[in-house]
Design a protein around this motif. Structure first.
Motif, short mmCIF file in Angstrom:
data_model
loop_
_atom_site.label_atom_id
_atom_site.label_comp_id
_atom_site.label_asym_id
_atom_site.label_seq_id
_atom_site.Cartn_x
_atom_site.Cartn_y
_atom_site.Cartn_z
N UNK A 1 59.15 50.80 45.64
CA UNK A 1 59.97 49.76 46.26
C UNK A 1 59.51 48.40 45.75
N UNK A 2 60.43 47.45 45.74
CA UNK A 2 60.16 46.10 45.26
C UNK A 2 60.43 45.12 46.39
N UNK A 3 59.51 44.21 46.60
CA UNK A 3 59.69 43.16 47.61
C UNK A 3 59.77 41.81 46.91
N UNK A 4 60.62 40.94 47.44
CA UNK A 4 60.82 39.61 46.87
C UNK A 4 60.60 38.56 47.95
N UNK A 5 59.87 37.51 47.62
CA UNK A 5 59.64 36.42 48.55
C UNK A 5 60.01 35.12 47.84
N UNK A 6 61.00 34.44 48.42
CA UNK A 6 61.50 33.19 47.84
C UNK A 6 60.92 31.99 48.57
N UNK A 7 60.86 30.87 47.88
CA UNK A 7 60.43 29.62 48.51
C UNK A 7 61.00 28.45 47.71
N UNK A 8 60.98 27.27 48.34
CA UNK A 8 61.35 26.06 47.62
C UNK A 8 62.68 25.43 48.02
N UNK A 9 63.43 26.06 48.88
CA UNK A 9 64.69 25.47 49.30
C UNK A 9 64.47 24.29 50.23
N UNK A 10 65.56 23.60 50.55
CA UNK A 10 65.46 22.48 51.47
C UNK A 10 66.63 21.53 51.34
N UNK A 11 66.46 20.34 51.91
CA UNK A 11 67.48 19.30 51.89
C UNK A 11 67.10 18.27 50.85
N UNK A 12 68.05 17.90 50.00
CA UNK A 12 67.79 16.92 48.96
C UNK A 12 69.04 16.05 48.80
N UNK A 13 68.82 14.82 48.40
CA UNK A 13 69.94 13.91 48.17
C UNK A 13 70.61 14.21 46.82
N UNK A 14 71.88 13.87 46.70
CA UNK A 14 72.55 14.03 45.40
C UNK A 14 71.77 13.31 44.29
N UNK A 15 71.66 14.00 43.17
CA UNK A 15 70.88 13.48 42.06
C UNK A 15 69.42 13.90 42.08
N UNK A 16 69.00 14.49 43.16
CA UNK A 16 67.61 14.91 43.30
C UNK A 16 67.33 16.25 42.64
N UNK A 17 66.08 16.71 42.83
CA UNK A 17 65.63 17.95 42.21
C UNK A 17 64.93 18.84 43.23
N UNK A 18 64.99 20.12 42.94
CA UNK A 18 64.25 21.13 43.70
C UNK A 18 63.82 22.22 42.73
N UNK A 19 62.74 22.89 43.07
CA UNK A 19 62.33 24.07 42.30
C UNK A 19 62.19 25.25 43.24
N UNK A 20 62.93 26.30 42.95
CA UNK A 20 62.83 27.54 43.70
C UNK A 20 61.87 28.48 43.00
N UNK A 21 61.15 29.25 43.81
CA UNK A 21 60.23 30.25 43.28
C UNK A 21 60.51 31.58 43.96
N UNK A 22 60.25 32.65 43.23
CA UNK A 22 60.43 33.99 43.79
C UNK A 22 59.35 34.90 43.21
N UNK A 23 58.53 35.43 44.09
CA UNK A 23 57.47 36.36 43.68
C UNK A 23 57.89 37.77 44.05
#
Length: 115
Positions: A1-23
């Motif tokens: 079996x494979x498990x996935x854990x995501x992180x990095x989401x949130x609220x950001x203003x237009x033009x901004x940046x975010x980085x999502x991660x998944x282990x």
């Protein structure tokens, strides 16, 4: 079996940046393709970006030039760097992995782009 854990989401203003991660953990020999999907309210889930173990990538036209997918095989992690975010990027983002197709899915992380 494979498990996935995501992180990095949130609220950001237009033009901004975010980085999502998944282990991912578990039967890693089953993993070749890794990708990110998203689903906005009232819309179908769509592939945002994908990457193979060898590093080949593909992107949805709507994110080309703004998003970058990458992976660290030693850390069993896939990333999605999102720049120049737009309100229409608002969605739940899902990590997905598999051998040939996407067989395993994360729980999703909310990304909201709003002023």
């Amino acid at each position: 079996q494979v498990q996935l854990v995501e992180s990095g989401g949130g609220l950001v203003q237009p033009g901004g940046s975010l980085r999502l991660s998944c282990v991912h953990s578990g039967s890693i020999f089953r993993i070749n393709v890794m990708g990110w999907y998203r689903q906005a309210p009232g819309k179908q889930r769509e592939l945002v970006a994908g990457i193979t173990r060898g590093g080949s990538t593909n992107y949805a036209d709507s994110v080309k030039g703004r998003f970058t997918i990458s992976r660290d095989n030693a850390k069993n992690t896939v990333y999605l760097q999102m720049n120049s975010l737009k309100p229409e990027d608002t969605a739940v983002y899902y990590c997905a992995v598999g051998l040939i197709k996407y067989d395993y899915w994360g729980q999703g992380t909310q990304v909201t782009v709003s002023s």
